[in-house]
Design an enzyme around this catalytic site. Structure first.
Site, PDB file in Angstrom:
ATOM      1  N   SER A 133       0.668  -1.530  -0.345  1.00 27.31           N
ATOM      2  CA  SER A 133      -0.078  -0.407   0.378  1.00 27.31           C
ATOM      3  C   SER A 133       1.432   0.820   0.205  1.00 27.31           C
ATOM      4  CB  SER A 133      -0.688  -0.284   1.024  1.00 27.31           C
ATOM      5  OG  SER A 133      -1.241   1.553   1.186  1.00 27.31           O
ATOM      6  N   GLU A 135       0.063   4.086   1.784  1.00 27.52           N
ATOM      7  CA  GLU A 135      -0.403   4.604   3.315  1.00 27.52           C
ATOM      8  C   GLU A 135       1.889   3.795   3.291  1.00 27.52           C
ATOM      9  OE1 GLU A 135      -1.729   5.466   4.992  1.00 27.52           O
ATOM     10  OE2 GLU A 135      -3.179   6.248   3.575  1.00 27.52           O
ATOM     11  N   TYR A 157      -1.965   0.793  10.249  1.00 25.16           N
ATOM     12  CA  TYR A 157      -2.274   0.240   8.838  1.00 25.16           C
ATOM     13  C   TYR A 157      -0.434  -0.014   8.094  1.00 25.16           C
ATOM     14  CZ  TYR A 157      -4.058  -0.523   4.651  1.00 25.16           C
ATOM     15  OH  TYR A 157      -3.779  -1.248   2.907  1.00 25.16           O
TER      16      TYR A 157
END
Length: 333
Positions: A133, A135, A157
């Site tokens: 990801s 992120e 996360y």
């Protein structure tokens, strides 16, 4: 890999999510025999999977339970494994960091180890995809972000995704597994969960248009993301596993937009220009540690995979608003 006389077989974790559904449709269209792992016998999204992709064979399993993954592998006998399963709502990861770490982080290790044990002496017979990801970049160290950019996650996360990403690389380098990671930037669709800001905006705008809501509460309107269309992005996942050599790829549009841009286009689709009177800022939607700007450089994916996004941001947002209006009208009637 399978012989020419039998179809390729794929196993997908996280098949109930938007990516899992689009990927299943793509693989079925290519003649694959598709299997999916679904968590819990009474999963509320099981019916949706059975409705949209009825040809997918479902198996009960859990990324925290090695034995269930081994059973699913033994039954499905896959040539390709797509690990899309995760607790993927970033805001929730602060509320339950331990569970997020177990599923989104350690779950990758459990799946990798299950595949390694299943493959035995022939590690080349299964190709593995890990859903990494954007992120992971978090507090970005360069713009745009590419495969070599230093990872600096800003949420539980993101930290969990970094663990899974590096574990995938480790299994590739340690055991010679064909294990690739797709570092996907934000990708949306009408199938996006309603907890995500894009779908929250498009569905609420649709409700306002139909007289079913009178306002929209949001957090940071200036946060910027690189948003693409999920159906485009699953094609990149498949292309990664068709390469002779496994590797990691950034998948993005290369263009960032703000939440404000998202809101402006969504309201414009229903003919509302002065949207400010419908939107209020709510501190509860602000992240403890914000990721301000994410924008990816997918040059490598273009050059090696021949992949490029097809649907642009404005088209995507308008598509989502229209889909939400139609869905609400159907439910309304």
């Amino acid at each position: 890999m399978s012989t020419l006389s039998s179809p390729q077989r794929a196993l997908i974790t996280g098949i109930t999510g938007q990516d899992g559904l689009y990927l299943a449709e793509l693989l079925l269209s290519k003649g694959y025999e598709v299997h999916g792992i679904i968590r819990g016998q009474n999963n509320p999204r099981r019916e949706l999977v059975e409705q949209l992709v009825p040809d997918v064979r479902l198996h009960t399993g859990d990324l925290t339970d090695m034995s269930s993954l081994m059973r699913a592998l033994s039954v499905s006998q896959p040539d390709e494994v797509y690990n899309l399963g995760a607790i993927s709502f970033v805001a929730y990861s602060w509320e339950n960091a331990a569970l997020t770490s177990d599923v989104t982080g350690k779950g990758v290790l459990t799946m990798l180890e299950a595949v390694r044990l299943y493959a035995g002496d022939d590690l080349g017979k299964v190709r593995f995809y890990q859903a990494s990801s954007s992120e992971m970049f978090g507090k970005v160290q360069e713009t745009p972000q590419r495969e070599t950019t230093l990872l600096w996650p800003r949420s539980p996360y993101g930290v969990s995704k970094v663990f899974g990403h590096h574990m995938t690389i480790n299994y590739r380098e340690s055991y010679g597994m064909h294990a690739s990671s797709g570092i996907l930037f934000n990708h949306e669709s009408p199938r996006r969960g309603e907890e995500f800001v894009t779908r929250k905006v498009t569905k609420t705008v649709a409700k306002i248009h139909l007289g079913l809501a009178d306002g929209l509460a949001l957090g940071n309107l200036d946060a910027r993301r690189d948003w693409g269309y999920a159906a485009d992005y699953v094609e990149a996942m498949w292309l990664m596993l068709q390469q002779e050599v496994a590797d990691d790829y950034v998948i993005s549009t290369g263009i960032s937009h703000s939440i404000r841009d998202l809101v402006t286009i969504a309201f414009d689709q229903v003919g509302i220009r002065d949207w400010e009177k419908y939107v209020r800022l709510d501190p509860q939607f602000l992240r403890p540690a914000e990721v301000d700007t994410l924008v990816g450089d997918s040059t490598k994916a273009k050059e090696v995979l021949g992949w490029e996004p097809k649907v642009d941001f404005e088209t995507l947002v308008r598509m989502m608003v229209d889909a939400d209006i139609e869905a609400l009208k159907s439910g309304w009637k």
